[in-house]
Structure formats: C-alpha cells, structure tokens
Design a protein around this motif. Structure first.
Motif, PDB file in Angstrom:
ATOM      1  N   LYS A 195      46.342  34.691  34.230  1.00  0.00           N
ATOM      2  CA  LYS A 195      44.942  34.446  33.863  1.00  0.00           C
ATOM      3  C   LYS A 195      44.374  33.235  34.610  1.00  0.00           C
ATOM      4  O   LYS A 195      44.959  32.142  34.594  1.00  0.00           O
ATOM      5  N   ASP A 196      43.265  33.470  35.311  1.00  0.00           N
ATOM      6  CA  ASP A 196      42.522  32.427  36.034  1.00  0.00           C
ATOM      7  C   ASP A 196      43.312  31.787  37.174  1.00  0.00           C
ATOM      8  O   ASP A 196      42.986  30.693  37.622  1.00  0.00           O
ATOM      9  N   LYS A 197      44.332  32.468  37.681  1.00  0.00           N
ATOM     10  CA  LYS A 197      45.140  31.925  38.766  1.00  0.00           C
ATOM     11  C   LYS A 197      44.713  32.520  40.108  1.00  0.00           C
ATOM     12  O   LYS A 197      44.194  33.632  40.186  1.00  0.00           O
ATOM     13  N   VAL A 198      44.975  31.750  41.175  1.00  0.00           N
ATOM     14  CA  VAL A 198      44.799  32.245  42.541  1.00  0.00           C
ATOM     15  C   VAL A 198      46.141  32.809  42.991  1.00  0.00           C
ATOM     16  O   VAL A 198      47.168  32.120  42.933  1.00  0.00           O
ATOM     17  N   VAL A 199      46.122  34.057  43.432  1.00  0.00           N
ATOM     18  CA  VAL A 199      47.354  34.788  43.744  1.00  0.00           C
ATOM     19  C   VAL A 199      47.345  35.189  45.214  1.00  0.00           C
ATOM     20  O   VAL A 199      46.321  35.633  45.746  1.00  0.00           O
ATOM     21  N   LEU A 200      48.487  35.045  45.866  1.00  0.00           N
ATOM     22  CA  LEU A 200      48.665  35.486  47.250  1.00  0.00           C
ATOM     23  C   LEU A 200      49.613  36.677  47.266  1.00  0.00           C
ATOM     24  O   LEU A 200      50.741  36.585  46.768  1.00  0.00           O
ATOM     25  N   ASP A 201      49.153  37.787  47.831  1.00  0.00           N
ATOM     26  CA  ASP A 201      49.951  39.014  47.950  1.00  0.00           C
ATOM     27  C   ASP A 201      50.401  39.127  49.405  1.00  0.00           C
ATOM     28  O   ASP A 201      49.615  39.470  50.287  1.00  0.00           O
ATOM     29  N   VAL A 202      51.676  38.827  49.666  1.00  0.00           N
ATOM     30  CA  VAL A 202      52.215  38.801  51.030  1.00  0.00           C
ATOM     31  C   VAL A 202      52.685  40.197  51.420  1.00  0.00           C
ATOM     32  O   VAL A 202      53.553  40.766  50.764  1.00  0.00           O
ATOM     33  N   GLY A 203      52.103  40.740  52.506  1.00  0.00           N
ATOM     34  CA  GLY A 203      52.414  42.108  52.906  1.00  0.00           C
ATOM     35  C   GLY A 203      51.811  43.084  51.923  1.00  0.00           C
ATOM     36  O   GLY A 203      52.508  43.935  51.363  1.00  0.00           O
ATOM     37  N   CYS A 204      50.502  42.987  51.710  1.00  0.00           N
ATOM     38  CA  CYS A 204      49.852  43.653  50.580  1.00  0.00           C
ATOM     39  C   CYS A 204      49.782  45.174  50.707  1.00  0.00           C
ATOM     40  O   CYS A 204      49.599  45.870  49.710  1.00  0.00           O
ATOM     41  N   GLY A 205      49.899  45.723  51.917  1.00  0.00           N
ATOM     42  CA  GLY A 205      49.857  47.175  52.066  1.00  0.00           C
ATOM     43  C   GLY A 205      48.571  47.763  51.518  1.00  0.00           C
ATOM     44  O   GLY A 205      47.472  47.366  51.894  1.00  0.00           O
ATOM     45  N   THR A 206      48.706  48.685  50.568  1.00  0.00           N
ATOM     46  CA  THR A 206      47.535  49.340  49.976  1.00  0.00           C
ATOM     47  C   THR A 206      46.879  48.508  48.883  1.00  0.00           C
ATOM     48  O   THR A 206      45.949  48.969  48.239  1.00  0.00           O
ATOM     49  N   ALA A 207      47.384  47.299  48.647  1.00  0.00           N
ATOM     50  CA  ALA A 207      46.820  46.336  47.684  1.00  0.00           C
ATOM     51  C   ALA A 207      47.096  46.694  46.231  1.00  0.00           C
ATOM     52  O   ALA A 207      46.410  46.202  45.329  1.00  0.00           O
ATOM     53  N   ILE A 208      48.118  47.487  45.971  1.00  0.00           N
ATOM     54  CA  ILE A 208      48.412  47.850  44.589  1.00  0.00           C
ATOM     55  C   ILE A 208      48.792  46.620  43.764  1.00  0.00           C
ATOM     56  O   ILE A 208      48.344  46.454  42.620  1.00  0.00           O
ATOM     57  N   LEU A 209      49.581  45.696  44.341  1.00  0.00           N
ATOM     58  CA  LEU A 209      49.974  44.502  43.589  1.00  0.00           C
ATOM     59  C   LEU A 209      48.775  43.579  43.383  1.00  0.00           C
ATOM     60  O   LEU A 209      48.649  42.932  42.341  1.00  0.00           O
ATOM     61  N   SER A 210      47.904  43.518  44.374  1.00  0.00           N
ATOM     62  CA  SER A 210      46.684  42.709  44.240  1.00  0.00           C
ATOM     63  C   SER A 210      45.837  43.209  43.071  1.00  0.00           C
ATOM     64  O   SER A 210      45.305  42.416  42.279  1.00  0.00           O
ATOM     65  N   MET A 211      45.709  44.521  42.951  1.00  0.00           N
ATOM     66  CA  MET A 211      44.905  45.084  41.860  1.00  0.00           C
ATOM     67  C   MET A 211      45.588  44.897  40.513  1.00  0.00           C
ATOM     68  O   MET A 211      44.914  44.652  39.501  1.00  0.00           O
ATOM     69  N   PHE A 212      46.905  44.993  40.479  1.00  0.00           N
ATOM     70  CA  PHE A 212      47.620  44.668  39.239  1.00  0.00           C
ATOM     71  C   PHE A 212      47.271  43.245  38.806  1.00  0.00           C
ATOM     72  O   PHE A 212      47.020  42.983  37.617  1.00  0.00           O
ATOM     73  N   ALA A 213      47.277  42.303  39.758  1.00  0.00           N
ATOM     74  CA  ALA A 213      47.027  40.897  39.435  1.00  0.00           C
ATOM     75  C   ALA A 213      45.609  40.694  38.899  1.00  0.00           C
ATOM     76  O   ALA A 213      45.394  39.929  37.949  1.00  0.00           O
ATOM     77  N   VAL A 214      44.628  41.380  39.499  1.00  0.00           N
ATOM     78  CA  VAL A 214      43.255  41.275  39.000  1.00  0.00           C
ATOM     79  C   VAL A 214      43.168  41.816  37.580  1.00  0.00           C
ATOM     80  O   VAL A 214      42.542  41.213  36.694  1.00  0.00           O
ATOM     81  N   LYS A 215      43.804  42.951  37.334  1.00  0.00           N
ATOM     82  CA  LYS A 215      43.813  43.534  35.991  1.00  0.00           C
ATOM     83  C   LYS A 215      44.448  42.584  34.976  1.00  0.00           C
ATOM     84  O   LYS A 215      44.099  42.590  33.785  1.00  0.00           O
TER      85      LYS A 215
END
Length: 346
Positions: free
Chosen positions: A62-82
C-alpha cells in the motif's frame, strides 16, 4: 523420462541447445515472442505464487513505489497496483513492452504504471528510489539465462534501506535418477546413425544438459540442497561456486543422471509463500535440468554418492554457464566402485 515435449525445453533453451549463435541481443529478442509469455502466464505455480505473495500482503504494498525488473507483459506490475502500490515502474529490454503498455491501458492502470524499454543499467527511472523490487528473474537451473545480475544491480542502485525484494530466497537441489531408456534414446542414438558412427556428436550431447520433466518414480536418491541465495546479501561473485554434496541412495537401482531444480521463497510475507520446480510437485515451465553421467552407477540402498558441483558464468556470455560435476560411489563392493567427472555447457 515422461511428460516430455519431444524432449525439448522452451524457445530460449531450444535455440541454445540447437547451437544457434547466442548473445545478449538474442536473449532479449527471444522474449519478443508471444509463445514464451503465454507459457509463463499459464504456469499456474509460478503466476499464482507471485499473485498470492502480493495480494495477501496489501499492507506491505500500500502506497509504495515498486520496481518490476524484467516486467514482460506487466502481470506483476498490475498485481502490485491491485495491492495498492502508489506507482510501479516496469523495465524490460524486449519489444513485448509495447504490448504491455496496451495491456496496462486497457486495464485502466496507465496512470499507475510506467513502462520503460531498455537495460536496467541504462534507463532513467521516474523515482530516485523504490520501496519494493519484484522480479521473475529465474532461469533453467535457476541461473541459466537468469536476470539475477540485473536484479542485484537494481537492488544496489535503487532499493531504499530496509526495502523489500519479492521473492528473496532461492535454493538449488540435486538428486540421482534412473533414466536408462531415455538416455539411450537421446545419447545412445549417436552410436550408430543410419549405419554410420556418430559418436563425436554423442560426446557433444553429453555436455548439453536437458531441460525436461522427470517423474518422481525415477528418483533413486534423497534430494540435497547445494546452494541457497539470499537476495538481500548475495553478490555476483557468489554465483561462481564449488560445493560438495552427498546423495543417499534409497533403493537398489542404476543412476544414469543427476537432476537439478530450484525452490523459491517470499519470506517477507505475513505468511511465507514458497514454490518448488522439483519432480515431487506440480509442473512448472522450468521443469528440471538433467545432467547425464558418462557411465551409469550401479547403486544399492544405503550407499552414498559423493560429489562436487562447480558453476561459473561463461567467460564470453554471463547468461550462459560452465558446470562441472565430479562424483564417486561410496561402496564396499569393488566390482561397483566408480567415479567420474563431467563438464557441461548451458
């Protein structure tokens, strides 16, 4: 060996094992292909573990800045936003990031996720520091064509003191297997090919590990861990190692090969989440890595196989590996005493 797909690993390893010219450019270009991302997204063990590690720890994201290294299709990035992240930066060299931008947009997250194409070491992040690094960096044998170097760079350059890494622990395990039928099919084949002696290719085949699915019933020894990595403290120099191992034989049988797999842990979760890529658990796209021995060992229950595993990145390309395995059978039967040393290239 069962459940194989023509005895072949996925595209990035296929190209390598087929002897194609290999370079960093080729490595990243391989991730332009739709099929690789389909395979990874359909890997339920992999994707569900990451999802659970993030969704079940919304208080961390919650409220954190996250870095997704080798994000590919961005599935992990979207998990983090959720999970409530303030902003996510995804970095990837591959042109798949163009599709990732479209995916992020159609899911209404374009204002929360910034996707950058380029090398982690060269891109300019919109934030000077990040609170959390997420990455699916693992390769076959954990370290072959992995992005661990890149994650370590991101950790040292961008992670705030006390920041978190998801996942943060990894371990490699070994076991001995009986695999005579498949070894004959893959290795013995070269003894006589259409009436000709092809043994020079047999020697080459023995130096190239297979990435394949091994049935649990083929495992002859207890497994043993040979390497454990803590992503908060590991350095690049730790990836050059020589470790001794002992395998306890569980039944009278033959050992034609050693197999390796890895386990992953998200230890900073409220409830730790782990998954394994071994033969004892559900299928993952990493499968297992099979190192055939030059000669089969005849083993009996209660005996031990003593060995040493050496690993170092290839001098020409750090994403490739040079691996050596020395072994000897601990037996009092002089007729079965055996030892050997094998060298492999991944």
């Amino acid at each position: 060996m069962a459940n194989t797909v023509a005895g072949q690993p996925s595209l990035r390893a296929n190209d390598r094992l087929a002897g194609m010219e290999h370079s960093e450019v080729h490595y990243f270009n391989s991730y332009n292909h739709h099929g690789i991302h389909e395979e990874m997204l359909k890997d339920e063990v992999r994707t569900r573990s990451y999802r659970d590690a993030i969704y079940q720890n919304k208080h961390i994201f919650k409220d954190k800045v996250v870095l997704d290294v080798g994000c590919g299709t961005a599935i992990l990035s979207m998990f983090a936003v959720k999970a409530g992240a303030k902003h996510v930066i995804g970095v990837d060299m591959s042109t798949i990031i163009e599709k990732a931008r479209e995916i992020v947009a159609v899911n209404g997250m374009a204002d929360k996720i910034t996707l950058l194409q380029g090398k982690m070491e060269e891109v300019q992040l919109p934030f000077p520091k990040v609170d959390i690094i997420v990455s699916e960096w693992m390769g076959y044998f954990l370290l072959y064509e992995s992005m661990l170097d890149t994650v370590l760079y991101a950790r040292d350059e961008y992670l705030v003191p006390g920041g978190l890494i998801f996942p943060d622990k990894a371990s490699i395990h070994l076991a001995g297997i009986e695999d005579g039928e498949y070894k004959e099919e893959k290795i013995g084949f070269w003894d006589r090919v259409w009436g000709f002696d092809f043994t020079p290719l047999k020697r080459t085949a023995l130096t190239e590990p297979l990435v394949d699915t091994v049935e649990l019933k083929a495992v002859v020894t207890d497994p043993t861990p040979v390497l454990t990595l803590d992503l908060y403290t590991v350095t690049r120099s730790d990836l050059v190692f020589s470790v001794n191992f002992v395998l306890n034989v569980q039944r009278n049988d033959f050992v034609h090969a050693l197999i390796a797999w890895f386990d992953i842990e998200f230890s900073k979760c409220h409830k730790p989440i782990r998954f394994s890529t071994g033969p004892h658990t559900k299928y993952t796209h990493w499968k297992q890595t099979v190192f055939y021995l030059n000669d089969a060992l005849t083993v009996e229950q209660g005996e031990r196989i003593y060995g040493t595993l050496e690993n170092k990145p290839n001098d020409k390309n750090r994403r490739d590996l040079d691996i050596k395995i020395a072994y000897r059978l601990g037996t009092e039967d002089p007729g079965r005493q055996a030892q050997g040393k094998c060298e492999y290239k991944m």
